[in-house]
Design a protein around this motif. Sequence first.
Motif: not given
Length: 214
Positions: A136-143
């Motif tokens: 599943a793709p993730t982005t830095p703001d989800m860290a």
Amino acid sequence: MYPIQRVSRSEFVPIRRLNYHVRLWGHPETGTPPLVLLHGWMDVSAGFQFVVDQLKNDWNIIAPDWRGFGLSQWLGRPYFFVEHLGDLDAILDHYAPNEPVRLAGHSMGGILSCLYAGIRPARVASVMTLEGFGIAPTTPDMATERYAKWLDTLKKPPRMHVYADRPAFASRLQRDNRFLSAERAEFLSHHLAREGDGDDRHGVKKHGIVWNGD
């Protein structure tokens, strides 16, 4: 009892300082490139028995239990996805050091087969994937949220499901798979679950028939 047509052989080999269980069908002298079958999350190599029994030719098949699954060594700590790539690389160096292999994977095994083929294309003759659609793709703001969830998991590991006996576990397997016969469910119940204590990184330790699934 499920009527096994092609009986597998089990080997335990040292892979990256772990005692790895590898299930084998056929023989290297068949002359065909090794076919490596990679199981998915919450599964084991024995699940490929039904596929192997349908093959017309006697393939040289290599199917490991990933670390923490089946008969391979359990670690008692969190498992990290990338570690499986290192395990696969070492397994291929052990069983097919001088020739490309055919990779076939299901779910997590499908993701790993595609990743490995992209990283080491010279080691792979062909790749097949079933339901291996990628992470599943993730982005830095989800860290922040993801790290918080991980810290919470360390304090309270997921609960391992416990069943009274193997028939009860076999019935559980059939509940969500209407295509799974009673004979095949009974066969899988002996490979997907362990009697006694489970790995506390997949769930808490409890006595009984334990399975690190839902």
